[in-house]
Scaffold this motif. Structure first.
Motif, PDB file in Angstrom:
ATOM      1  N   ARG A 280       0.990  -1.126   0.105  1.00  0.00           N
ATOM      2  CA  ARG A 280       0.147   0.035  -0.044  1.00  0.00           C
ATOM      3  C   ARG A 280       0.872   1.237  -0.007  1.00  0.00           C
ATOM      4  NH1 ARG A 280      -4.518   0.464  -0.372  1.00  0.00           N
ATOM      5  NH2 ARG A 280      -5.944  -0.604   0.700  1.00  0.00           N
ATOM      6  N   PRO A 281       0.635   2.220  -0.619  1.00  0.00           N
ATOM      7  CA  PRO A 281       1.466   3.399  -0.822  1.00  0.00           C
ATOM      8  C   PRO A 281       1.488   4.031   0.313  1.00  0.00           C
ATOM      9  CG  PRO A 281      -0.529   3.791  -2.176  1.00  0.00           C
ATOM     10  CD  PRO A 281      -0.702   2.313  -1.285  1.00  0.00           C
ATOM     11  N   ARG A 282       2.740   4.528   0.727  1.00  0.00           N
ATOM     12  CA  ARG A 282       2.802   5.288   1.888  1.00  0.00           C
ATOM     13  C   ARG A 282       4.064   5.831   1.989  1.00  0.00           C
ATOM     14  NH1 ARG A 282      -1.344   4.127   5.023  1.00  0.00           N
ATOM     15  NH2 ARG A 282      -0.205   4.348   6.501  1.00  0.00           N
ATOM     16  N   GLY A 283       4.451   6.727   2.902  1.00  0.00           N
ATOM     17  CA  GLY A 283       5.693   7.533   2.996  1.00  0.00           C
ATOM     18  C   GLY A 283       5.192   9.165   2.985  1.00  0.00           C
ATOM     19  N   ARG A 284       4.570   9.429   3.871  1.00  0.00           N
ATOM     20  CA  ARG A 284       4.066  10.900   3.738  1.00  0.00           C
ATOM     21  C   ARG A 284       4.522  11.721   4.385  1.00  0.00           C
ATOM     22  NH1 ARG A 284       0.792   6.876   4.018  1.00  0.00           N
ATOM     23  NH2 ARG A 284      -0.723   6.604   2.395  1.00  0.00           N
ATOM     24  N   SER A 285       4.478  13.131   3.921  1.00  0.00           N
ATOM     25  CA  SER A 285       4.823  14.112   4.629  1.00  0.00           C
ATOM     26  C   SER A 285       3.753  14.338   6.133  1.00  0.00           C
ATOM     27  CB  SER A 285       4.851  15.312   3.932  1.00  0.00           C
ATOM     28  OG  SER A 285       3.403  15.784   3.497  1.00  0.00           O
ATOM     29  N   THR A 286       3.896  15.450   6.700  1.00  0.00           N
ATOM     30  CA  THR A 286       3.403  15.594   8.046  1.00  0.00           C
ATOM     31  C   THR A 286       2.060  16.150   7.506  1.00  0.00           C
ATOM     32  OG1 THR A 286       3.960  17.927   8.090  1.00  0.00           O
ATOM     33  CG2 THR A 286       5.530  16.012   9.348  1.00  0.00           C
ATOM     34  N   PHE A 287       1.265  16.300   8.320  1.00  0.00           N
ATOM     35  CA  PHE A 287      -0.356  16.499   7.934  1.00  0.00           C
ATOM     36  C   PHE A 287      -0.356  18.016   7.554  1.00  0.00           C
ATOM     37  CE2 PHE A 287      -5.009  17.125   8.135  1.00  0.00           C
ATOM     38  CZ  PHE A 287      -5.348  16.166   7.250  1.00  0.00           C
TER      39      PHE A 287
ATOM     40  N   THR B  14       4.629   8.664 -18.038  1.00  0.00           N
ATOM     41  CA  THR B  14       5.302   9.428 -17.275  1.00  0.00           C
ATOM     42  C   THR B  14       5.019   9.465 -15.895  1.00  0.00           C
ATOM     43  OG1 THR B  14       5.645  11.011 -19.191  1.00  0.00           O
ATOM     44  CG2 THR B  14       6.248  11.873 -17.010  1.00  0.00           C
ATOM     45  N   VAL B  15       5.970   9.182 -15.029  1.00  0.00           N
ATOM     46  CA  VAL B  15       5.483   8.546 -13.521  1.00  0.00           C
ATOM     47  C   VAL B  15       5.930   9.814 -12.647  1.00  0.00           C
ATOM     48  CG1 VAL B  15       5.976   7.338 -11.549  1.00  0.00           C
ATOM     49  CG2 VAL B  15       5.842   6.283 -13.958  1.00  0.00           C
ATOM     50  N   LEU B  16       5.033  10.665 -11.950  1.00  0.00           N
ATOM     51  CA  LEU B  16       5.453  11.436 -10.965  1.00  0.00           C
ATOM     52  C   LEU B  16       5.498  11.049  -9.585  1.00  0.00           C
ATOM     53  CD1 LEU B  16       3.646  14.739 -12.323  1.00  0.00           C
ATOM     54  CD2 LEU B  16       5.959  14.383 -12.564  1.00  0.00           C
ATOM     55  N   ALA B  17       6.751  10.992  -8.904  1.00  0.00           N
ATOM     56  CA  ALA B  17       6.526  10.264  -7.431  1.00  0.00           C
ATOM     57  C   ALA B  17       6.637  11.219  -6.605  1.00  0.00           C
ATOM     58  CB  ALA B  17       7.730   9.290  -7.454  1.00  0.00           C
ATOM     59  N   PHE B  18       5.877  11.072  -5.302  1.00  0.00           N
ATOM     60  CA  PHE B  18       5.839  12.309  -4.348  1.00  0.00           C
ATOM     61  C   PHE B  18       6.185  11.537  -2.938  1.00  0.00           C
ATOM     62  CE2 PHE B  18       3.093  13.913  -7.778  1.00  0.00           C
ATOM     63  CZ  PHE B  18       3.438  15.123  -7.944  1.00  0.00           C
ATOM     64  N   PRO B  19       6.695  12.329  -2.086  1.00  0.00           N
ATOM     65  CA  PRO B  19       7.043  11.651  -0.942  1.00  0.00           C
ATOM     66  C   PRO B  19       5.611  11.558  -0.125  1.00  0.00           C
ATOM     67  CG  PRO B  19       7.525  14.196  -1.009  1.00  0.00           C
ATOM     68  CD  PRO B  19       7.193  13.561  -2.337  1.00  0.00           C
ATOM     69  N   GLY B  20       4.691  12.071  -0.110  1.00  0.00           N
ATOM     70  CA  GLY B  20       3.610  11.946   0.282  1.00  0.00           C
ATOM     71  C   GLY B  20       2.368  11.473  -0.339  1.00  0.00           C
TER      72      GLY B  20
ATOM     73  N   GLN C  60       3.079   7.519  -4.946  1.00  0.00           N
ATOM     74  CA  GLN C  60       3.790   7.780  -3.660  1.00  0.00           C
ATOM     75  C   GLN C  60       5.250   7.065  -4.028  1.00  0.00           C
ATOM     76  OE1 GLN C  60       1.795   6.936  -0.074  1.00  0.00           O
ATOM     77  NE2 GLN C  60       3.110   8.348   1.005  1.00  0.00           N
ATOM     78  N   SER C  61       6.299   7.665  -3.637  1.00  0.00           N
ATOM     79  CA  SER C  61       7.514   7.186  -3.782  1.00  0.00           C
ATOM     80  C   SER C  61       7.799   5.852  -2.915  1.00  0.00           C
ATOM     81  CB  SER C  61       8.809   8.139  -3.865  1.00  0.00           C
ATOM     82  OG  SER C  61       8.368   8.589  -2.365  1.00  0.00           O
TER      83      SER C  61
END
Length: 322
Positions: free
Chosen positions: A5-12, A211-217, A186-187
């Protein structure tokens, strides 16, 4: 959330700042939802919280001595990832969501408490293996790769879908429609790796790649769709459906479901991660989960977040596939 499951998020809080900059797209909070981010944000269900289950002494006796002595199970999770885990209010510190509610119910059934500790997605499993947490509950898939170091008590079965802007202006219907598109993920997730593999396959067939855009959150990926930087988001159906229902009162996104999407990205069993050697804790959790399934608490928790369709009737060990 992930065949993992995707995760690795920034703070809320950082997500909230980005939300404001992009026009107030808000996440729902604890059902029934209060105003979030300045908007009325309706949750998909107003079902009440499940009653706290009574402790079962026989199940308590199954716990490892270290947990009996501490009186607490340390849960590593990564917030926010609605509906699995989130905060009750913008900028708040009180968790809610499927994993939080279920962790509290499991602990109560076992006669202990459960801490629910915010952990970076990439650090959850290392923290568990280093003894800094006892279990991982983060809406993650039970996969053979993860079972090299963990064992899983499976508690849900989920598929994959695409999340697109409301109205689906690109007319996406299945995996083939991702050719030539920009897709947010999510990265450090299985979705990112699977999209890269899919892109190479498209190119080998003479079609435009992805084209993949990966985000930390996780929420940043949602906002990439909202702002037009990406045409779609690949995500587990439970989380994508919750986002479609709750962002801007259901007016921001919609879900694209197709068997080809789940077939391409995996889906499968989501589980509670336990160190492989910790068989006592795994057995105690499995039996406690089965008890919650039998008495209706488990289904009541899923119903609260509108995801009864991912429910299981039997708590099993390591049944996930790749």
């Amino acid at each position: 959330m992930r065949a993992l499951r995707p995760r690795g998020r920034s703070t809320f809080l950082s997500v909230v700042a980005m939300v404001v900059a992009l026009g107030g797209c808000a996440l729902a909070s604890d059902p029934p939802a209060p105003e979030v981010g300045g908007q009325e944000s309706a949750a998909p269900t107003s079902a009440p919280a499940a009653a706290t289950p009574a402790a079962d002494p026989a199940l308590h006796d199954l716990l490892p001595e270290r947990i009996k002595s501490a009186g607490v199970i340390r849960v590593a999770s990564n917030i926010p990832y609605p509906p699995w885990e989130m905060y009750t209010t913008v900028g708040g510190q009180q968790p809610t969501g499927i994993d939080y509610d279920l962790s509290q119910a499991l602990a109560a059934k076992l006669g202990v408490k459960a801490s629910f500790d915010q952990t970076a997605f990439d650090s959850m499993i290392p923290a568990l293996l280093a003894g800094k947490a006892d279990i991982v509950m983060a809406g993650i898939f039970d996969t053979p790769k993860r079972r090299e170091s963990l064992s899983f008590v499976d508690y849900a079965k989920d598929g994959y879908s695409l999340l697109v802007v409301k109205g689906n202006p690109q007319g996406m219907k299945d995996v083939a429609d991702l050719s030539g598109k920009t897709v947010a993920v999510q990265s450090s997730t299985s979705e990112e790796a699977a999209l890269s593999k899919l892109s190479k396959r498209f190119e080998s067939e003479g079609k435009p790649g992805v084209t993949v855009l990966a985000f930390p959150g996780d929420s940043e990926a949602f906002l990439a769709i909202k702002s037009g930087k990406a045409m779609a988001r690949v995500q587990a159906t439970s989380a994508a459906a919750y986002a479609a229902k709750t962002f801007e009162d259901g007016n921001a996104f919609e879900l694209v479901e197709s068997p080809s999407i789940t077939a391409e990205f995996g889906g499968g069993m989501e589980g509670i991660g336990v160190p492989k050697a910790d068989t006592e804790l795994r057995t105690a959790l499995q039996k406690a989960l089965q008890s919650l399934m039998d008495d209706g608490t488990y289904l009541q928790i899923l119903s609260r977040y509108g995801v009864e369709n991912i429910a299981l009737t039997k708590a099993e060990i390591d049944q996930g596939t790749d």
